[in-house]
Design an enzyme around this catalytic site. Structure first.
Site, short mmCIF file in Angstrom:
data_model
loop_
_atom_site.label_atom_id
_atom_site.label_comp_id
_atom_site.label_asym_id
_atom_site.label_seq_id
_atom_site.Cartn_x
_atom_site.Cartn_y
_atom_site.Cartn_z
N ASP A 1 5.26 -9.50 1.41
CA ASP A 1 3.82 -9.17 1.76
C ASP A 1 3.14 -9.81 2.75
O ASP A 1 3.19 -11.21 2.66
CB ASP A 1 2.95 -8.94 0.66
CG ASP A 1 3.28 -7.70 -0.51
OD1 ASP A 1 2.75 -6.98 -0.11
OD2 ASP A 1 4.18 -7.75 -1.35
N ASN B 1 10.13 -0.86 5.33
CA ASN B 1 9.54 -1.12 6.69
C ASN B 1 10.67 -1.59 7.43
O ASN B 1 11.30 -2.65 7.36
CB ASN B 1 8.66 -2.48 6.56
CG ASN B 1 8.03 -2.60 7.93
OD1 ASN B 1 8.60 -2.93 8.83
ND2 ASN B 1 6.86 -2.82 7.82
N ASP C 1 3.61 1.92 22.44
CA ASP C 1 4.55 1.86 21.14
C ASP C 1 5.55 0.92 21.55
O ASP C 1 6.51 1.41 22.41
CB ASP C 1 5.23 3.23 20.85
CG ASP C 1 4.09 4.33 20.16
OD1 ASP C 1 3.15 3.67 19.47
OD2 ASP C 1 4.12 5.35 20.74
N THR D 1 11.72 -2.97 0.34
CA THR D 1 10.97 -2.62 1.43
C THR D 1 11.37 -1.27 2.25
O THR D 1 12.73 -0.87 2.06
CB THR D 1 10.87 -3.41 2.49
OG1 THR D 1 9.68 -3.24 3.39
CG2 THR D 1 12.34 -3.85 3.22
N GLU E 1 0.36 -1.59 -6.64
CA GLU E 1 -0.19 -2.46 -5.67
C GLU E 1 -1.31 -3.25 -6.43
O GLU E 1 -2.50 -2.59 -6.54
CB GLU E 1 -0.72 -1.68 -4.39
CG GLU E 1 0.29 -1.23 -3.52
CD GLU E 1 0.77 -2.41 -2.60
OE1 GLU E 1 0.08 -3.54 -2.59
OE2 GLU E 1 2.06 -2.22 -1.91
N LYS F 1 10.60 -5.00 9.26
CA LYS F 1 11.00 -6.15 8.34
C LYS F 1 12.75 -6.16 7.97
O LYS F 1 13.21 -7.18 7.82
CB LYS F 1 10.29 -5.97 7.22
CG LYS F 1 8.69 -6.35 7.15
CD LYS F 1 8.18 -6.04 5.75
CE LYS F 1 6.53 -6.30 5.71
NZ LYS F 1 6.16 -6.30 4.49
#
Length: 200
Positions: free
Chosen positions: A66, A10, A142, A8, A37, A13
């Protein structure tokens, strides 16, 4: 120390998994791979497909996660297409899809897929659920805890706030009622490591 290849980029995460495994003798090694994907109907299928791709490339144990979110009024959409939808129409586009809709209920879905050194696949799903709704406007804050733009439109009735407005304690309280697929995996993984070390 055990090394876990987490496929990943991210950051949220990564932070979530690292904090869950902190002090457990596990080094989370993040890897970036350009994975296909697939167009499947469930996050479980997508997650498994990508994990198998990653394992074929690295020939080492890998973890892939996911997820997405589903809106009840949209019959489970966007689901597996959440990332695509956010990258195209964005959170405002989701609000437009629900314009005039009274049923705003929504929930998260997620699946973590782990393939061990022998190529065996294990899958872990989210446990529990957060009661939430798609708000009627985007709150442009944010949050340092947000992992996607969804936090700006998802409203938490019990706290009377949009997710991006929650402070650290409120986020902790909110997630105290559920375990994401990464947390479910982490508990299993640490137990497995302990059993293997005891057996050795």
């Amino acid at each position: 120390m055990a090394v876990l290849n987490f496929i990943t980029t991210n950051r949220s995460k990564i932070r979530s998994l690292q904090s869950t495994l902190e002090g457990c003798g596990v080094e989370v090694k993040t890897r970036k791979l350009d994975l296909l994907e697939p167009q499947y109907d469930t996050v479980n299928e997508v997650s498994a497909f990508k994990a198998r791709q990653a394992f074929e490339r690295l020939r080492e144990p890998v973890l892939v996660e996911d997820g997405g979110f589903v809106a009840e009024a949209l019959n489970g959409f966007p689901g597996v297409y959440t990332k695509f939808v956010l990258n195209t129409v964005g959170a405002k586009g989701i609000l437009n899809l629900l314009s005039g809709e009274s049923n705003r209920r929504a929930r998260f879905i997620s699946c973590a897929s782990y393939i061990d050194e022998e190529g065996h696949l294990y899958q872990f799903e989210r446990e529990g659920n957060l009661e939430m709704e798609v708000g009627d406007k985007l709150v442009d804050i944010d949050s340092p805890y947000a992992w996607s733009e969804l936090w700006k439109i998802l409203y938490v009735p019990q706290m009377r706030k949009t997710m991006c407005e929650l402070n650290a304690e409120e986020v902790k309280e909110l997630y105290g009622t559920v375990r994401g697929s990464l947390q479910v995996f982490a508990a299993w993984y640490v137990k497995r490591l302990h059993q293997n070390s005891t057996a050795a």
